[in-house]
Design a protein around this motif. Structure first.
Motif, PDB file in Angstrom:
ATOM      1  N   ALA A  17       0.826  -1.200   0.000  1.00 23.56           N
ATOM      2  CA  ALA A  17       0.000   0.000   0.000  1.00 23.56           C
ATOM      3  C   ALA A  17       0.862   1.252   0.000  1.00 23.56           C
ATOM      4  O   ALA A  17       0.586   2.222  -0.704  1.00 23.56           O
ATOM      5  CB  ALA A  17      -0.926   0.006   1.216  1.00 23.56           C
ATOM      6  N   ASP A  79      -5.270  -0.769  -6.706  1.00 24.06           N
ATOM      7  CA  ASP A  79      -4.900   0.641  -6.646  1.00 24.06           C
ATOM      8  C   ASP A  79      -4.820   1.220  -8.056  1.00 24.06           C
ATOM      9  O   ASP A  79      -3.855   0.992  -8.781  1.00 24.06           O
ATOM     10  CB  ASP A  79      -3.558   0.788  -5.931  1.00 24.06           C
ATOM     11  N   GLU A 147      -9.446  -1.486   5.782  1.00 25.89           N
ATOM     12  CA  GLU A 147      -9.232  -0.586   4.648  1.00 25.89           C
ATOM     13  C   GLU A 147      -7.786  -0.668   4.154  1.00 25.89           C
ATOM     14  O   GLU A 147      -7.534  -0.656   2.946  1.00 25.89           O
ATOM     15  CB  GLU A 147      -9.555   0.848   5.063  1.00 25.89           C
ATOM     16  N   ALA A 151      -6.700  -1.893   0.523  1.00 26.13           N
ATOM     17  CA  ALA A 151      -5.959  -0.984  -0.355  1.00 26.13           C
ATOM     18  C   ALA A 151      -4.677  -1.620  -0.870  1.00 26.13           C
ATOM     19  O   ALA A 151      -4.226  -1.315  -1.975  1.00 26.13           O
ATOM     20  CB  ALA A 151      -5.643   0.309   0.386  1.00 26.13           C
ATOM     21  N   SER A 152      -4.092  -2.506  -0.080  1.00 21.15           N
ATOM     22  CA  SER A 152      -2.837  -3.136  -0.482  1.00 21.15           C
ATOM     23  C   SER A 152      -3.052  -4.262  -1.477  1.00 21.15           C
ATOM     24  O   SER A 152      -2.101  -4.691  -2.142  1.00 21.15           O
ATOM     25  CB  SER A 152      -2.099  -3.690   0.742  1.00 21.15           C
ATOM     26  N   ASP A 251      -2.459   5.344   1.770  1.00 21.97           N
ATOM     27  CA  ASP A 251      -3.240   6.114   0.815  1.00 21.97           C
ATOM     28  C   ASP A 251      -4.705   6.026   1.174  1.00 21.97           C
ATOM     29  O   ASP A 251      -5.197   5.017   1.666  1.00 21.97           O
ATOM     30  CB  ASP A 251      -3.058   5.567  -0.606  1.00 21.97           C
TER      31      ASP A 251
END
Length: 252
Positions: A17, A79, A147, A151-152, A251
């Motif tokens: 991430a 992402d 989260e 996200a990763s 992020d």
């Protein structure tokens, strides 16, 4: 579990991430010419006898190329900003860096597992669950934890590996302290941030283990640098590692 050890592995756990940060994805100004063919001192690299299905070996344990590629693909799919960077003019070089960073995480984690096994302190399921709870608290709660993992693009298997790594480092620290390792620590420089003895003995132990590890990397991923404990990518220099004490930024 001391915060410094937790932070060390938190960076490891969520490295994918963090790699999507704007600063991390900017291409470096300089490149390493023919990096895959030269060692770190400019001499021809030794022949590496690994088939294309193996990304690296760590003390004889294989890391499959498919494991690295799956983790890279999952992170890119999770992402859009990172995917956009990789499609730019310098996308190929950035992808090489990202693959090397991902393999670095896998190599470092295997080194930790090997060391824990040799010390006889392999973590239990209860230890792993405690590590998870500590990481959840560090990140601010279950929602933030979920989260960050989403996200990763990290799979459950990858997350389990990293949680085991956190638990293993804690167990290693306790064993080293019990064996008197703190008595052999060098004096800390004046003005250096104060750290707990467990953090210091683990850092020293990990540095020694990384330097001594028998790591062989497939040339398509780059070369292993035992001094920095990183895979130096085939297409250019490694992304800078977080500075000590630097907070992990995720992020949105």
């Amino acid at each position: 579990m001391p915060t410094r050890i937790l932070a060390l592995l938190a960076v490891l756990v969520l490295a994918l991430a963090a790699c999507a940060d704007d600063d991390a994805t900017e291409a470096p100004d300089e490149t390493l010419d023919d990096a895959a063919e030269l060692d770190l001192e400019g001499e021809p690299a030794p022949d590496v006898d690994l088939d294309d299905d193996t990304a690296a070996t760590v003390n004889g344990t294989e890391i499959a190329a498919s494991t690295v590629d799956d983790r890279v693909d999952s992170a890119i799919e999770a992402d859009e900003e990172l995917a956009t960077h990789l499609e730019g003019e310098e996308g190929e070089q950035l992808l090489d860096m990202f693959r090397a960073q991902t393999l670095t995480v896998l190599v470092q984690t295997q080194i930790i597992f090997d060391g824990a096994e040799e010390l006889g302190v392999e973590p239990s399921e209860e230890d792993v669950e405690e590590a998870r709870e500590e990481l959840v608290a560090e990140l601010g709660g279950e929602d933030e934890f979920a989260e960050a993992i989403e996200a990763s693009g990290m799979s459950q298997a990858a997350l389990d590996d990293q949680l085991r790594g956190i638990a293993a480092l804690h167990a290693i620290g306790e064993r080293l302290l019990a064996e008197g390792a703190a008595d052999e620590l060098p004096e800390q420089p004046e003005g250096a941030p104060e750290q707990q003895p467990e953090d210091l003995v683990v850092q020293q132990w990990l540095g020694e283990r990384v330097a001594q590890a028998d790591v062989v990397v497939h040339p398509s991923y780059g070369q292993w640098d035992p001094q920095s404990g990183q895979v130096m990518p085939a297409g250019g220099p490694m992304m800078p590692a977080p500075e000590e004490g630097e907070e992990l930024e995720l992020d949105e």
